[in-house]
Write a protein that holds these residues in place. Structure first.
Motif, PDB file in Angstrom:
ATOM      1  N   PRO A  17      47.464  81.862 175.304  1.00 44.78           N
ATOM      2  CA  PRO A  17      46.182  82.475 174.938  1.00 44.78           C
ATOM      3  C   PRO A  17      46.282  83.775 174.129  1.00 44.78           C
ATOM      4  O   PRO A  17      45.256  84.326 173.729  1.00 44.78           O
ATOM      5  N   GLU A  20      44.096  83.725 170.027  1.00 40.77           N
ATOM      6  CA  GLU A  20      42.854  83.069 170.455  1.00 40.77           C
ATOM      7  C   GLU A  20      42.818  81.568 170.197  1.00 40.77           C
ATOM      8  O   GLU A  20      42.851  81.134 169.043  1.00 40.77           O
ATOM      9  N   ALA A  21      42.740  80.801 171.279  1.00 37.62           N
ATOM     10  CA  ALA A  21      42.576  79.344 171.211  1.00 37.62           C
ATOM     11  C   ALA A  21      43.575  78.693 170.255  1.00 37.62           C
ATOM     12  O   ALA A  21      43.259  77.702 169.603  1.00 37.62           O
ATOM     13  N   SER A  22      44.777  79.237 170.173  1.00 35.31           N
ATOM     14  CA  SER A  22      45.796  78.740 169.244  1.00 35.31           C
ATOM     15  C   SER A  22      47.162  78.686 169.927  1.00 35.31           C
ATOM     16  O   SER A  22      48.083  79.424 169.552  1.00 35.31           O
ATOM     17  N   HIS A  67      38.128  82.704 166.627  1.00 40.46           N
ATOM     18  CA  HIS A  67      37.634  83.953 167.219  1.00 40.46           C
ATOM     19  C   HIS A  67      36.110  83.957 167.272  1.00 40.46           C
ATOM     20  O   HIS A  67      35.451  83.474 166.359  1.00 40.46           O
ATOM     21  N   ARG A  75      29.940  81.509 174.350  1.00 43.69           N
ATOM     22  CA  ARG A  75      31.086  81.473 175.262  1.00 43.69           C
ATOM     23  C   ARG A  75      32.324  81.880 174.494  1.00 43.69           C
ATOM     24  O   ARG A  75      32.508  81.513 173.338  1.00 43.69           O
ATOM     25  N   MET A  76      33.193  82.631 175.163  1.00 42.84           N
ATOM     26  CA  MET A  76      34.426  83.067 174.519  1.00 42.84           C
ATOM     27  C   MET A  76      35.515  83.194 175.569  1.00 42.84           C
ATOM     28  O   MET A  76      35.234  83.216 176.764  1.00 42.84           O
ATOM     29  N   ALA A  77      36.743  83.292 175.098  1.00 37.27           N
ATOM     30  CA  ALA A  77      37.882  83.438 175.991  1.00 37.27           C
ATOM     31  C   ALA A  77      37.732  84.704 176.823  1.00 37.27           C
ATOM     32  O   ALA A  77      37.149  85.692 176.376  1.00 37.27           O
ATOM     33  N   GLN A  78      38.285  84.682 178.028  1.00 35.89           N
ATOM     34  CA  GLN A  78      38.179  85.822 178.936  1.00 35.89           C
ATOM     35  C   GLN A  78      38.720  87.102 178.305  1.00 35.89           C
ATOM     36  O   GLN A  78      38.155  88.175 178.482  1.00 35.89           O
ATOM     37  N   ALA A  79      39.833  86.988 177.560  1.00 28.12           N
ATOM     38  CA  ALA A  79      40.390  88.181 176.906  1.00 28.12           C
ATOM     39  C   ALA A  79      39.390  88.762 175.913  1.00 28.12           C
ATOM     40  O   ALA A  79      39.228  89.986 175.831  1.00 28.12           O
ATOM     41  N   SER A  80      38.695  87.911 175.173  1.00 27.78           N
ATOM     42  CA  SER A  80      37.693  88.401 174.216  1.00 27.78           C
ATOM     43  C   SER A  80      36.522  89.058 174.931  1.00 27.78           C
ATOM     44  O   SER A  80      35.993  90.066 174.472  1.00 27.78           O
ATOM     45  N   ARG A 157      47.177  92.288 173.623  1.00 29.93           N
ATOM     46  CA  ARG A 157      47.241  91.296 174.700  1.00 29.93           C
ATOM     47  C   ARG A 157      48.666  91.167 175.249  1.00 29.93           C
ATOM     48  O   ARG A 157      48.862  91.073 176.463  1.00 29.93           O
TER      49      ARG A 157
END
Length: 162
Positions: A17, A20-22, A67, A75-80, A157
């Protein structure tokens, strides 16, 4: 934590993670991590950066498009979520929210991808000013700026993980 001490699945769960999503970025550096070549401080960050920089244009564009928009309610990743919240983007008043929405739309229409900035240490006003300034960039310059900002985000991160 040394990357070489992790199984393949653990490595991907921890470092997938970071970009991002990659997860392809972490997957690409796994052989070097498994061999112990990424255990030195900074080695993993450099290897992941090189993996992204060597990727074809289409993959880098997909990375940028993975991103979320800033101050978005999507909705987005928790880190974002943590990063945007840390910059106060979850506390925009109606005027600021409208400005972000206007700029998100103008930026996407001009460049075809979301505005990317490493928000850590920035205020909402700083972010809006950067948004306005970068809208004037040509597409090639802005693509490079987005990738550079993604590397900065990944660096933050990784620093939290190691």
């Amino acid at each position: 934590m040394k990357p070489s001490s992790l199984s393949h699945a653990q490595f991907l769960a921890v470092f997938g993670p970071v970009y991002e999503a990659s997860p392809w970025v972490a997957e690409g550096v796994w052989p070097a991590a498994e061999a112990g070549r990424l255990d030195a401080p900074g080695a993993l960050a450099q290897a992941m950066r090189a993996q992204v920089d060597a990727a074809p244009q289409e993959m880098r564009l997909a990375l940028i498009r993975a991103h979320p928009e800033l101050a978005s309610r999507a909705r987005m990743a928790q880190a974002s979520v943590r990063e945007q919240s840390g910059a106060g983007l979850d506390q925009c008043d109606a005027e600021e929210f409208a400005a972000f929405q206007r700029l998100n739309g103008a930026y996407d229409a001009r460049f075809g991808f979301p505005f990317i900035v490493a928000v850590k240490g920035m205020t909402r006003a700083d972010i809006l000013a950067a948004f306005e300034a970068r809208l004037a960039n040509d597409p090639e310059t802005e693509f490079a700026a987005a990738i550079d900002q993604i590397h900065r985000i990944a660096g933050f991160r990784l620093a939290e993980l190691t």
